[in-house]
Design an enzyme around this catalytic site. Sequence first.
Site, mmCIF file in Angstrom:
data_model
loop_
_atom_site.group_PDB
_atom_site.id
_atom_site.type_symbol
_atom_site.label_atom_id
_atom_site.label_comp_id
_atom_site.label_asym_id
_atom_site.label_seq_id
_atom_site.Cartn_x
_atom_site.Cartn_y
_atom_site.Cartn_z
ATOM 1 N N SER A 77 85.165 -10.712 53.943
ATOM 2 C CA SER A 77 85.182 -11.123 55.345
ATOM 3 C C SER A 77 86.587 -11.503 55.795
ATOM 4 O O SER A 77 87.309 -12.234 55.105
ATOM 5 C CB SER A 77 84.233 -12.314 55.539
ATOM 6 O OG SER A 77 84.325 -12.800 56.853
ATOM 7 N N CYS A 78 86.961 -10.996 56.981
ATOM 8 C CA CYS A 78 88.307 -11.290 57.480
ATOM 9 C C CYS A 78 88.316 -12.464 58.459
ATOM 10 O O CYS A 78 89.381 -12.976 58.809
ATOM 11 C CB CYS A 78 88.904 -10.052 58.153
ATOM 12 S SG CYS A 78 87.998 -9.515 59.621
ATOM 13 N N GLN A 79 87.122 -12.898 58.940
ATOM 14 C CA GLN A 79 87.095 -13.955 59.947
ATOM 15 C C GLN A 79 87.808 -15.250 59.511
ATOM 16 O O GLN A 79 88.423 -15.917 60.339
ATOM 17 C CB GLN A 79 85.642 -14.271 60.340
ATOM 18 C CG GLN A 79 85.038 -13.322 61.352
ATOM 19 C CD GLN A 79 84.671 -11.986 60.721
ATOM 20 O OE1 GLN A 79 84.491 -11.911 59.507
ATOM 21 N NE2 GLN A 79 84.561 -10.943 61.530
ATOM 22 N N TYR A 81 90.521 -15.542 58.158
ATOM 23 C CA TYR A 81 91.978 -15.365 58.093
ATOM 24 C C TYR A 81 92.574 -14.702 59.330
ATOM 25 O O TYR A 81 93.787 -14.597 59.435
ATOM 26 C CB TYR A 81 92.326 -14.506 56.871
ATOM 27 C CG TYR A 81 91.640 -14.969 55.617
ATOM 28 C CD1 TYR A 81 92.035 -16.145 54.966
ATOM 29 C CD2 TYR A 81 90.549 -14.268 55.099
ATOM 30 C CE1 TYR A 81 91.385 -16.591 53.825
ATOM 31 C CE2 TYR A 81 89.887 -14.701 53.957
ATOM 32 C CZ TYR A 81 90.309 -15.867 53.328
ATOM 33 O OH TYR A 81 89.665 -16.307 52.217
ATOM 34 N N THR A 82 91.750 -14.240 60.280
ATOM 35 C CA THR A 82 92.284 -13.495 61.413
ATOM 36 C C THR A 82 93.020 -14.394 62.392
ATOM 37 O O THR A 82 92.568 -15.509 62.683
ATOM 38 C CB THR A 82 91.164 -12.730 62.143
ATOM 39 O OG1 THR A 82 91.709 -12.083 63.274
ATOM 40 C CG2 THR A 82 90.045 -13.665 62.591
#
Length: 822
Positions: A77-79, A81-82
């Site tokens: 999941s990138c959320q 770190y975005t």
Amino acid sequence: MHVRGIEFYSGIGGLHLALRQSRLAGSPVKAFDWDQTACQVYAANYGAKTISRTDISTLSAVDLLCLHADLWLLSPSCQPYTVLNPSARGEADPRAKSFLHLIDHVLPDLAAQDSHPRYMLIENVAGFQDSTTRRYLVNTLRRLGYVIAEFLLSPVQFGIPNSRLRYYLLAKIPPLRFYGIQESDIDRVHDKIPGARLDIPVHLLREYMDPALADEIFLRHKVPDRILSKWGRLFDIVLPSGRRSCCFTRGYTQLVERAGSILQLNEGLDTTEVFDKFLEAQSRGNEDAVRILDQLRLRYFTPSELLRIFRFEEPESSQGFVWPLNISLKSKYRLIGNSVNVEVVRHLIDYLFNDEDYFNMPKSQFQRTFIVGCGCTAFIKPRGLRTTEDMGLEAGTKALLDAGITYDEVETAFVGYCYGDSTSGQRALYGLGMTGIPITNVNNNCSTGSTALFHANNAVKSGLVDCALALGFERMAPGSLGTNFPDRPPPTLLFNKRTVALEETLSSGTNFGPGAPRMFGNAGQEYMDKFGAEVKHLAMIAAKNHAHSVKNPYSQFRSGWTVDQVLQAPKITAQLTKFMCSPTSDGAACCIVASEDFVHAHRLENQAIEIVAQGLETDEPVAYDTQSPMEVVGYGMSKRCADKVFKAAGFADGQRDLVGVVELHDCFSANELIMYPALGLCAPDEAHKMVERGDNTYGGKYVVNPSGGLEAKGHPLGATGLGMHFYITMQLREWAGPMQAPGLFDIADKRGKYGLVHNIGIGGAVVVSLLRRPEFYKTGGSDGKARLGYNHAHECRPVTLADVDKVKSKKSSKFVLQHAKL
């Protein structure tokens, strides 16, 4: 090549598809994701057995041990770190828990049992590189013994019109290493893959758009009036003729800013001017102001268009990826926005595995090579009707037209011939241009043409050039082969002496006939004495080749002699009749070899055929020092070369089942017989049984010499090997028409079966090549057939000066072309 990979956070299978399209051409043995909809879509495309709907934070080393994975592919999941998420909490975010669990617990536990993967690829959002999670990840991997390489890459670097900067980490276990990265760079995040091309042209967005039903698509995906009225000025608007789009996210069509570009279909209008008129009308209270924007024809990209941009589907394709019927439009956009770009990851997987331990390559910096263009003249009786320069000009022109390039793009050339004066190669190529490139003339007896191709291939493979040309031609004298230098002994003299001396060991006794057929007749007799074959088997091979040649318009003989007619023809040796022997011939053939970067830059994915492996071998002492006429004519030389080539291509010892079509050097039918086992197509004592079963023709295990072979289509020495590669290339393109071998692509691997080329010359040298479609091969679009105006794979036509004008260099000589006779 086989790799066992596990896919974590698999989504709709971008990592799976990238692995399949990579040079490994593999598939994950298991995939894990928690998203129920994503798992459903994954199962529809790659099978329900691979995907497991699992909370990854519950996995343990015990769960993974039985998978014996040597590769992990992860897109967590990138959320957390975005930079688009102002409340992103990094490792404190609950969505980071499962990834940290894998790195903190599962991977070390596997390493403690020496069962951790040798290779890893991790993808995440740009911004991850500055997180504490990244620092913890890097420290853990190094503690476990991995070497790593980190990248920030965007699809636009690979010719895709989309800016989507993402973070990638690659890891592998020493002594494996990363090509082009020094120890001093271990903490650097790189902005390109070492060795990758920097000037790949970016394609037009139009190439990724749905090809039909434009009005219906517009109405279905039109940006709603309420969105345009309130937020229209915030959209990133792009044109079909543009070469950029911004990052598409999971919120596409639900959010406006930073969620992805929209399309303006009417390219004749200035976007800013129209919006200015709209805003002015809106400020005056005009309730219908939004109608002003109608003329721009603004719509969202469709899911299928985004799939092409993300490279789940090929440009210009309208099918391929499967959506289950219950998947909503909103879910499709969400799942695509969460996905990786398949093309970028494919390149990274290729780079990750660019090491000599895995591919058993002598040098890791070798680049892949492809035949992108080829051409051939008719092979004709040697009556002095055509000059070598004119035949060479015809073959070269056809090859350049086929590839869609001019001679200016050729960086080096190798020209093969046996009967001609020095620099005959320059004389032939100067009709196409005088560009100052290196031109090397090649002479290697009957393997001359393939030897020229071998050197052209190595020039590209080594990275010295991106495009090389191999040309071969011959203008021969009628009758049996002879020497042009009667004042000195020929280099094949000792081979002739040795085969005559060995005739006392054969049941046929002292033989007769010219030197070449006598040598090969003796070799056939040795096989017959050992394994019980008969002359009728030689006749069956010859008749098979003559039957094949009936469908080949390039062939010198198209008479289709039967077995009885072959047997009743005049005797040339004790074993061979006239129709079992190849004739002398005039003719020319040409192949153009290019790098993968060249293929993609010139949009040749619809016809490029990879030279997966190729070898050139010469004689060893067994040619003279054993009691074997078969060794005299190169049986052992061919076997050694073939074994090395198949090993380099990743075949297991003795494995040949993935070969589907063969062009084999049947200078005499006896040679075809003995080369079946030499090439590993059958057991040593099975060659004649293979003939009886019909496993050398249509409907059998292999189709051998669909062109008619040397016996029927002719044997102009310098052109023969290149002609063989011409025919196999056309088979693998599926352009061969009535000569097409069936079933080449009736296997699970979309690359299909291999094509095999064997070209030998006494004296001696042999070239063996394995060709195959690459994983990125796609049909459709403009190709060599369109550029020539006909299918030159199975239709033989001359070229004209107008054809030459299309491909000649800007630096060409009118004086030279005035002397051309086409």
